[in-house]
Every structure is written in C-alpha cells, then in structure tokens.
Design a protein around this motif. Structure first.
Motif, short mmCIF file in Angstrom:
data_model
loop_
_atom_site.label_atom_id
_atom_site.label_comp_id
_atom_site.label_asym_id
_atom_site.label_seq_id
_atom_site.Cartn_x
_atom_site.Cartn_y
_atom_site.Cartn_z
N TYR A 1 11.37 13.11 -1.21
CA TYR A 1 10.89 12.49 0.02
C TYR A 1 10.72 10.99 -0.17
CZ TYR A 1 10.02 17.43 0.88
OH TYR A 1 10.17 18.79 1.00
N ASP A 2 10.38 10.29 0.89
CA ASP A 2 10.41 8.84 0.86
C ASP A 2 9.20 8.21 0.17
OD1 ASP A 2 11.87 6.36 1.87
OD2 ASP A 2 9.85 6.02 2.64
N GLY A 3 7.97 8.63 0.52
CA GLY A 3 6.82 8.00 -0.10
C GLY A 3 5.50 8.36 0.54
N TYR A 4 4.44 7.74 0.02
CA TYR A 4 3.07 7.93 0.49
C TYR A 4 2.41 6.57 0.75
CZ TYR A 4 2.67 12.86 -1.05
OH TYR A 4 2.80 14.22 -1.21
N ASP A 5 1.49 6.55 1.71
CA ASP A 5 0.60 5.42 1.91
C ASP A 5 -0.69 5.70 1.14
OD1 ASP A 5 -1.25 3.49 2.88
OD2 ASP A 5 -0.12 3.32 4.74
N ILE A 6 -1.08 4.78 0.26
CA ILE A 6 -2.28 5.03 -0.54
C ILE A 6 -3.54 5.00 0.32
CG2 ILE A 6 -1.20 4.09 -2.60
CD1 ILE A 6 -2.97 1.64 -2.31
N HIS B 1 0.81 -1.21 0.00
CA HIS B 1 0.00 0.00 0.00
C HIS B 1 0.85 1.27 0.00
CE1 HIS B 1 -3.84 -2.03 0.53
NE2 HIS B 1 -3.26 -2.82 1.40
N TYR B 2 2.14 1.13 -0.22
CA TYR B 2 3.04 2.28 -0.16
C TYR B 2 3.56 2.58 -1.56
CZ TYR B 2 6.51 5.27 2.23
OH TYR B 2 7.25 6.33 2.71
N LYS B 3 3.52 3.84 -1.93
CA LYS B 3 4.14 4.28 -3.19
C LYS B 3 5.36 5.11 -2.83
CE LYS B 3 0.23 3.89 -6.27
NZ LYS B 3 -0.56 4.49 -7.39
N ILE C 1 2.62 14.74 -7.51
CA ILE C 1 2.09 14.11 -6.30
C ILE C 1 2.79 14.62 -5.05
CG2 ILE C 1 3.58 12.10 -6.09
CD1 ILE C 1 -0.27 12.09 -5.88
N GLY C 2 3.92 15.30 -5.22
CA GLY C 2 4.61 15.89 -4.08
C GLY C 2 5.75 15.08 -3.51
N LEU C 3 6.18 14.03 -4.20
CA LEU C 3 7.37 13.30 -3.74
C LEU C 3 8.64 14.07 -4.04
CD1 LEU C 3 6.51 9.58 -4.62
CD2 LEU C 3 6.61 10.66 -2.36
N MET C 4 8.56 14.98 -5.00
CA MET C 4 9.66 15.90 -5.29
C MET C 4 9.13 17.32 -5.08
SD MET C 4 11.75 16.63 -8.85
CE MET C 4 12.27 14.94 -9.06
N SER C 5 9.81 18.09 -4.25
CA SER C 5 9.37 19.45 -3.96
C SER C 5 9.80 20.41 -5.06
CB SER C 5 9.94 19.91 -2.62
OG SER C 5 11.34 20.09 -2.72
N ASP C 6 9.33 21.63 -4.98
CA ASP C 6 9.71 22.63 -5.98
C ASP C 6 11.21 22.90 -5.97
OD1 ASP C 6 7.08 22.86 -6.78
OD2 ASP C 6 6.68 24.66 -5.56
N ASP C 7 11.86 22.73 -4.82
CA ASP C 7 13.30 22.92 -4.75
C ASP C 7 14.05 21.59 -4.81
OD1 ASP C 7 12.52 22.05 -2.27
OD2 ASP C 7 13.64 23.55 -1.14
N TYR C 8 13.39 20.55 -5.35
CA TYR C 8 14.00 19.28 -5.71
C TYR C 8 14.37 18.38 -4.53
CZ TYR C 8 14.17 21.24 -10.40
OH TYR C 8 13.83 21.80 -11.60
N THR D 1 -1.71 11.77 0.83
CA THR D 1 -1.78 13.15 1.35
C THR D 1 -0.78 13.41 2.46
OG1 THR D 1 -3.52 12.51 2.93
CG2 THR D 1 -4.23 13.35 0.77
N LYS D 2 -0.21 12.35 3.04
CA LYS D 2 0.73 12.51 4.16
C LYS D 2 2.08 11.94 3.75
CE LYS D 2 -2.97 12.04 7.60
NZ LYS D 2 -3.49 11.23 8.75
N VAL D 3 2.93 12.80 3.24
CA VAL D 3 4.21 12.35 2.74
C VAL D 3 5.15 11.98 3.90
CG1 VAL D 3 5.32 14.63 2.65
CG2 VAL D 3 6.02 12.84 1.04
N GLN D 4 5.93 10.94 3.71
CA GLN D 4 7.01 10.61 4.64
C GLN D 4 8.23 11.43 4.22
OE1 GLN D 4 6.81 8.63 7.36
NE2 GLN D 4 4.62 8.38 6.90
N PRO D 5 8.65 12.40 5.03
CA PRO D 5 9.59 13.42 4.55
C PRO D 5 11.07 13.03 4.59
CG PRO D 5 8.93 13.92 6.79
CD PRO D 5 8.15 12.69 6.39
N ILE D 6 11.40 11.80 4.91
CA ILE D 6 12.81 11.41 4.98
C ILE D 6 13.46 11.54 3.60
CG2 ILE D 6 14.42 9.53 5.50
CD1 ILE D 6 12.31 8.39 7.39
N GLN D 7 14.69 12.05 3.58
CA GLN D 7 15.45 12.17 2.34
C GLN D 7 16.63 11.21 2.37
OE1 GLN D 7 16.10 16.31 0.81
NE2 GLN D 7 15.22 16.91 2.77
#
Length: 449
Positions: free
Chosen positions: A231-236, A181-183, A221-228, A241-247
């Motif tokens: 992030y790690d991923g999303y749970d579908i 369930h994770y992208k 989808i927001g896995l890559m921010s405007d400043d590149y 809507t709740k990104v895991q922000p680890i880089q």
C-alpha cells in the motif's frame, strides 16, 4: 459526399492517435531490442537541456522533479550495460556528479523544497547501479559510485524514526515540506533495496540487518499485507492506523528486487525465496492481458508526471530479480516480453514518429508524452536483454568502485563486520565538465565486455 468520405478516411489514417507506425520489436533478437532501445533513449534525451550552455547538469527542468532525473540517468546506465552504446557516458557522468551536493550524498541545497527520502534514494540507486555494472569510474578526486550509495544509505539510516509508528522513514526529509508527516512505502522500499544491494556488494552484514529491519517494519505496520499487497503509506498524525490503500508498480518492484538481493546474498535462503514468490504472485494485477499497466491511474487518465514513469521501475527491478534469483526467469520474462512488444508498438507517435505513449494496453495514443513515457518504455524494452547480460560485480569480485562506509555523514554509521550468511546550480558546471573531460582521456570510453 464521396469526397467528404475519402477525406474522413484519410484523416483517420493520418491521425496521431492511430497505432500505424509502431515499432515491431522482436524480443527474440538482441539487435532488434538494441535498435528500438536506441531510438527510445534518443527521444528521452531530447527532453534534457542540462548539457546546454547556461543550464544545470542533471536537471530536466519543469515539469519534472529532481528525482525523476536521477531515475532517467539510472536508465542510461542500464542502457549502456545492456547495449554497449557508450554515447551517453559523458552526459550521464556529468549529471550524476553535478547533483551530489556539498556533502556528496545527493542532497543538493537547491532541491530542499521538495527533497524526500525517496528522491535521494533514486539517485543513490543510480550510483549503486553504476558500481554493480562497472560503469566507468569518475576521475580520481571526484566522488565514487559506491561511496555515493553508501552516503545515501548513511544519511537515511540516521533518519530512522522510532518515535512515530514504531519505526520507518518519513517521506520528506525537511520539516517544512508537505509530506513530512507521511511514512510511505516507496521511501522505505527504496531504503530496503539500497541496504540489500550494499549487503551483497560489500559483504558487510550490517546492511543486511538494516534491510531485514525495514522489511519487518513494513510488514508489521501493515504497509505490506499477508498476501504481499504493498500500500501507499500512513499519516503519523493518525498513529499509522489509516493506511492509504493505493498500489503502485514501483513499490512492488522495490520490495521484489530487495528480496531477490537478499536471496542472492544468503545463497538462496528459502525465506527470501518465499517472499519473492509472494510478491511475484501479487504483481499479476499489474499485467492485465499480460501487459504492464499502472492500474491506479492509467484507466482513468489521472496519472501525474511522476506516475507516468512508475512502470520503468517495475521493469528495471524485475530484471534485477532475474539476475539475483535466476529461478524467476520463467515467470518474469514472459511479462517483460509482452510488455516490451506493446510498449514498442506505442513508441512511434508524434511528428518525429519516435514518441512513446503511456497506455500500452490501449489501441490508441492518448496524446501524452514526455520523460516518463520514454523512460517506462526504455526500461521495459531493454530489460529483455537481461538473460545474456554479464553478472553484476561485487567489491571482492570484479568491482572497481571505491567505497567509504562512513560516507556522507562525517562519522562512522556502519560498522565493518564480516559476512554472516543466513543472518536474519549552475556554478562549477564548467569546471566539473573540464575535469571529467580530462578524466575521459585517461579512462577512455569503452564498450561493454
């Protein structure tokens, strides 16, 4: 008192946490780079039992997951390419071919309990590297490097999931695995890079279409921010809507190299140059004091077995970027040089004085060792030979690996189109080894040219 003081000093001098016997790598001397790389590669392969009687070719065994073995053999393909040392060709070819699975697409059934799209992709990238770098082709009648990479791409393109989160690949392939369930960014980034590499190698713009589609989805989808930032991923289950922000370093590397391949494929399109530049600016965070570090876990000593190898891939993909987008050399090479020097100083620990540590930014050994530490050091050190390395071939320019656009699926999933520049088990091991041995008699084992 004097005796105790002398004993204490002696203990400090002999303690394995001291960086006393570190390799003094001269990054300006290709022979020094080759010599240190040889030592690091040798130690890495001491963890490998797959070429021993009764063991399974291609597996390092516990605690190493299947995907890391694919990454390690990719590093040995790089090692051959950079150094000309042919000593690991037989074991690499045996491993790469033994793990292809019944459909020749790197989906062996005995790995199904942990098989992710990212895992499959790392083996596919090793096959792609073999094609691009003209690693010796397998004997006739066995799967060929290009067709294996195409098979991985085809099976993954068929898994593109528009139903959840407007697209993208899931992390896991099978529904019964944790992570289905994770992208995540690594699965999609690996697919993006593989599509980019196939576009350049074959000239088939359908691969570029998929690469652009994946890039656009990652950003939208927001896995890559405007400043590149990546992030790690999303749970579908949360609707993405709740990104895991680890880089992680390897996510940056995947998208950096993919953008560089598309820059090369489009003859220097400024759009891809701007993406390369943006990711390069973002990667500065991974180089405190100019030395590469896995900042999400290294400072806290929480890196798991997988994560201890991640720096290998940022180094590998930075070197690919230099080759595909040469204008980046003045930004990338100083980082690879300083990191390689630091890694080499941390690669003479242990009883054999040939064991690499994890944290190159620290003065002491943290008493961690294994495939990941060797792999990270190896790719970082040998990547300093990229400037003098020969160009990667393509299907029309120097390539010899045979492809099959419908490989891995039994039906055509990639249409052949002209290039449009600017388009936005233990069983069978003995038989396999014997067959390859005969093939090597015919092929010969040659040095790089």
């Amino acid at each position: 008192m004097l005796c105790r003081l002398l004993c204490f000093v002696l203990l400090l001098l002999l303690s394995p946490i001291q960086v006393t016997f570190g390799y003094e790598l001269n990054v300006g001397d290709p022979q020094s780079i080759r010599d240190v790389s040889q030592k690091v590669a040798y130690k890495m392969m001491q963890f490998y039992a797959g070429n021993l009687t009764g063991q399974i070719p291609g597996l390092f065994g516990d605690p190493y997951y299947w995907w890391e073995a694919g990454a390690a053999f990719g590093a040995l393909i790089d090692y051959w390419y950079y150094t000309g040392d042919a000593g690991y060709i037989p074991v690499t070819m045996e491993a790469m071919l033994h793990q292809v699975g019944p459909d020749n697409n790197y989906m062996p059934p005995n790995q199904s309990k942990s098989l992710g799209n990212d895992d499959q992709a790392f083996w596919g990238h090793s096959a792609m590297s073999a094609a691009e770098k003209k690693f010796p082709d397998p004997p006739k009648g066995l799967p060929q490097w290009l067709s294996l990479a195409q098979a991985v791409f085809n099976t993954q393109a068929a898994r593109w999931d528009d139903e959840h989160c407007r697209g993208g690949l899931r992390w896991q392939i099978y529904t019964f695995n944790n992570g289905y369930h994770y992208k995540n960014t690594v699965s999609n980034g690996a697919f993006f890079l593989l599509a980019s590499r196939l576009a350049r190698y074959t000239g088939n713009s359908t691969y570029m279409d998929w690469a652009v589609k994946t890039w656009d989805w990652t950003r939208d989808i927001g896995l890559m921010s405007d400043d590149y930032k990546l992030y790690d991923g999303y749970d579908i289950n949360d609707g993405c809507t709740k990104v895991q922000p680890i880089q992680w370093t390897y996510n940056a590397g995947l998208y950096l190299a993919g953008a560089a391949y598309l820059y090369n494929y489009t003859d220097g399109d400024s759009v891809w140059a701007s993406h390369i530049d943006g990711i390069l600016r973002m990667t500065q965070v991974f180089f405190p004091d100019g030395i590469m570090s896995e900042l999400a876990c290294e400072p806290y000593m929480t890196c798991n077995v997988d994560q201890r190898s991640f720096k290998a891939y940022l180094s590998r993909f930075m070197a690919l970027t230099v080759k595909m987008a040469p204008y980046t050399r003045d930004i990338i090479m100083p980082k690879l040089r300083s990191s390689a020097e630091a890694a080499a100083r941390h690669c003479s620990f242990g009883e054999d004085q040939n064991t690499c540590g994890l944290r190159w930014t620290e003065p002491e050994w943290e008493n961690l060792w294994g495939v990941g530490e060797q792999l990270s050091a190896l790719e970082t050190i040998q990547s300093n030979l990229i400037l003098d390395a020969r160009d990667y071939v393509t299907e029309k320019k120097g390539g010899t690996s045979k492809g099959n656009p419908s490989a891995g699926t039994g039906e055509e999933t990639v249409r052949e189109r002209s290039r449009e520049v600017g388009t936005k088990d233990k069983g069978g091991a003995a038989a396999l080894t014997a067959g390859m041995a005969l093939g090597f008699v015919v092929l010969g084992i040659w040095m790089s040219w």
